[in-house]
Design an enzyme around this catalytic site. Sequence first.
Site, mmCIF file in Angstrom:
data_model
loop_
_atom_site.group_PDB
_atom_site.id
_atom_site.type_symbol
_atom_site.label_atom_id
_atom_site.label_comp_id
_atom_site.label_asym_id
_atom_site.label_seq_id
_atom_site.Cartn_x
_atom_site.Cartn_y
_atom_site.Cartn_z
ATOM 1 N N ALA A 1 0.807 -1.219 0.000
ATOM 2 C CA ALA A 1 0.000 0.000 0.000
ATOM 3 C C ALA A 1 0.847 1.279 0.000
ATOM 4 O O ALA A 1 0.392 2.322 -0.472
ATOM 5 C CB ALA A 1 -0.938 -0.011 1.206
ATOM 6 N N PHE B 1 -2.451 0.805 5.001
ATOM 7 C CA PHE B 1 -3.123 -0.141 5.879
ATOM 8 C C PHE B 1 -2.722 0.085 7.332
ATOM 9 O O PHE B 1 -3.551 0.249 8.196
ATOM 10 C CB PHE B 1 -2.659 -1.522 5.407
ATOM 11 C CG PHE B 1 -3.593 -2.629 5.659
ATOM 12 C CD1 PHE B 1 -4.876 -2.604 5.170
ATOM 13 C CD2 PHE B 1 -3.168 -3.737 6.379
ATOM 14 C CE1 PHE B 1 -5.724 -3.669 5.399
ATOM 15 C CE2 PHE B 1 -4.015 -4.793 6.602
ATOM 16 C CZ PHE B 1 -5.290 -4.759 6.113
ATOM 17 N N ARG B 2 -1.405 0.138 7.525
ATOM 18 C CA ARG B 2 -0.895 0.200 8.893
ATOM 19 C C ARG B 2 0.086 1.338 9.119
ATOM 20 O O ARG B 2 0.694 1.421 10.167
ATOM 21 C CB ARG B 2 -0.160 -1.091 9.235
ATOM 22 C CG ARG B 2 -1.041 -2.265 9.254
ATOM 23 C CD ARG B 2 -0.306 -3.514 9.684
ATOM 24 N NE ARG B 2 -1.271 -4.584 9.776
ATOM 25 C CZ ARG B 2 -1.849 -5.159 8.729
ATOM 26 N NH1 ARG B 2 -1.529 -4.790 7.515
ATOM 27 N NH2 ARG B 2 -2.737 -6.103 8.905
ATOM 28 N N HIS C 1 -3.821 -9.992 -4.158
ATOM 29 C CA HIS C 1 -5.034 -9.722 -3.360
ATOM 30 C C HIS C 1 -6.199 -9.260 -4.234
ATOM 31 O O HIS C 1 -7.172 -8.715 -3.733
ATOM 32 C CB HIS C 1 -4.748 -8.693 -2.260
ATOM 33 C CG HIS C 1 -3.873 -9.232 -1.163
ATOM 34 N ND1 HIS C 1 -3.211 -8.426 -0.262
ATOM 35 C CD2 HIS C 1 -3.563 -10.502 -0.813
ATOM 36 C CE1 HIS C 1 -2.525 -9.184 0.584
ATOM 37 N NE2 HIS C 1 -2.711 -10.445 0.269
ATOM 38 N N SER D 1 5.753 -1.851 1.772
ATOM 39 C CA SER D 1 4.955 -2.866 2.467
ATOM 40 C C SER D 1 5.462 -3.025 3.893
ATOM 41 O O SER D 1 6.670 -3.076 4.128
ATOM 42 C CB SER D 1 5.040 -4.221 1.752
ATOM 43 O OG SER D 1 4.310 -5.185 2.488
ATOM 44 N N ILE E 1 -4.785 -3.552 -4.517
ATOM 45 C CA ILE E 1 -5.955 -3.882 -5.325
ATOM 46 C C ILE E 1 -6.341 -2.690 -6.192
ATOM 47 O O ILE E 1 -7.379 -2.693 -6.829
ATOM 48 C CB ILE E 1 -7.141 -4.233 -4.402
ATOM 49 C CG1 ILE E 1 -7.428 -3.047 -3.449
ATOM 50 C CG2 ILE E 1 -6.835 -5.496 -3.605
ATOM 51 C CD1 ILE E 1 -8.847 -3.007 -2.985
ATOM 52 N N ASP E 2 -5.504 -1.650 -6.173
ATOM 53 C CA ASP E 2 -5.945 -0.343 -6.689
ATOM 54 C C ASP E 2 -5.775 -0.149 -8.190
ATOM 55 O O ASP E 2 -6.101 0.922 -8.710
ATOM 56 C CB ASP E 2 -5.229 0.783 -5.919
ATOM 57 C CG ASP E 2 -3.704 0.674 -6.006
ATOM 58 O OD1 ASP E 2 -3.178 0.143 -6.997
ATOM 59 O OD2 ASP E 2 -3.038 1.141 -5.056
ATOM 60 N N ASN F 1 11.261 1.510 2.316
ATOM 61 C CA ASN F 1 10.065 1.807 3.109
ATOM 62 C C ASN F 1 10.371 2.943 4.066
ATOM 63 O O ASN F 1 11.522 3.149 4.435
ATOM 64 C CB ASN F 1 9.657 0.558 3.910
ATOM 65 C CG ASN F 1 8.178 0.503 4.191
ATOM 66 O OD1 ASN F 1 7.375 0.635 3.276
ATOM 67 N ND2 ASN F 1 7.790 0.331 5.439
ATOM 68 N N GLN G 1 0.399 -6.429 -3.541
ATOM 69 C CA GLN G 1 -0.697 -6.692 -2.602
ATOM 70 C C GLN G 1 -1.808 -5.680 -2.818
ATOM 71 O O GLN G 1 -2.859 -5.770 -2.203
ATOM 72 C CB GLN G 1 -0.187 -6.564 -1.163
ATOM 73 C CG GLN G 1 0.921 -7.525 -0.843
ATOM 74 C CD GLN G 1 1.622 -7.144 0.451
ATOM 75 O OE1 GLN G 1 1.160 -7.475 1.532
ATOM 76 N NE2 GLN G 1 2.738 -6.448 0.358
#
Length: 251
Positions: A25, A36-37, A121, A193, A105-106, A218, A103
């Site tokens: 993401a 996400f996190r 995903h 990620s 989905i966009d 990251n 990962q």
Amino acid sequence: MIDAQLKQLAGWIEEARYAIALTGAGVSTESGIPDFRGADCGLWKMVDPFKVASIDGFFSDTHGFYDFWLWRFAKLSSAAPNITHLSLARLESRGLLKAIITQNIDNLHHLAGTTRLYEVHGNYTRGVCIDCHNKIDTAKILAKVSREKLARCDDCGGLLKPDVVLFGEMLPPAFMDGLKEVLRADLLLVLGSSLEVYPVADLVPQAKQNGARVVVLNREETPFDGSANLVISCELGAAMGRLSELLDLTH
Ligand code: NAD
Ligand code: ZN
């Protein structure tokens, strides 16, 4: 320090026989899609993932699930690829990157022009009937939701949902195909990620055990930093812009 690391990475990309990338993401936050996190404005601080992103939530509160997707679809469909997606697509077109496992989905890697893409995903633009597995565009599902509150399959009457992997669901065949890419790779770039979601996170030690160099880019630490060959703590847009210059991808 980051510049020296990016030069090292550029050299490894040029040397690699089979470089691939694993994205999360974090590659899309600069396109305005919350992650996400991540520390700031993680999507899941706003909603309960077990309601809107689990298969149990889909069955127990289907209306709530669809409401969330009406909102999320609007956000996702207005997003455009950013410099990270575009740089990765250019790396592929120059033959320097063989595949991307994402990962996300966009749909943004696809829009950027990446062709060898494993969406482990799923992809929010596609939808599926949970009973007969017929495919239908998510836009059509949501149009049905707006009209009829629930979206049911024209063929079998089963409920329709975006074809994205929810908590509690199996991963699609793209995951095994992605694993095959990992086992061919001699260089794995991990971008954006947290590497906390399994089984995808396991691809990183598998690449390493198979002899690949692993590079993590990251802004926060990940559980695999200790075993990576290089960890570049960075904002992805700036880092990928510089990497593109170093590899002469900008024209
Ligand atoms: P995650 O949110 O767990 O991790 C994202 C990581 O990227 C974090 O460590 C964060 O610090 C970092 N990051 C964010 N923006 C960055 C930037 N500009 N530069 C550098 N680092 C940055 O995401 P994940 O590991 O992909 O988690 C997995 C789950 O999240 C997947 O199941 C995925 O399907 C789902 N998800 C996808 C999207 C999307 O499609 N864009 C959005 C939210 C969640
Ligand atoms: Zn059906």
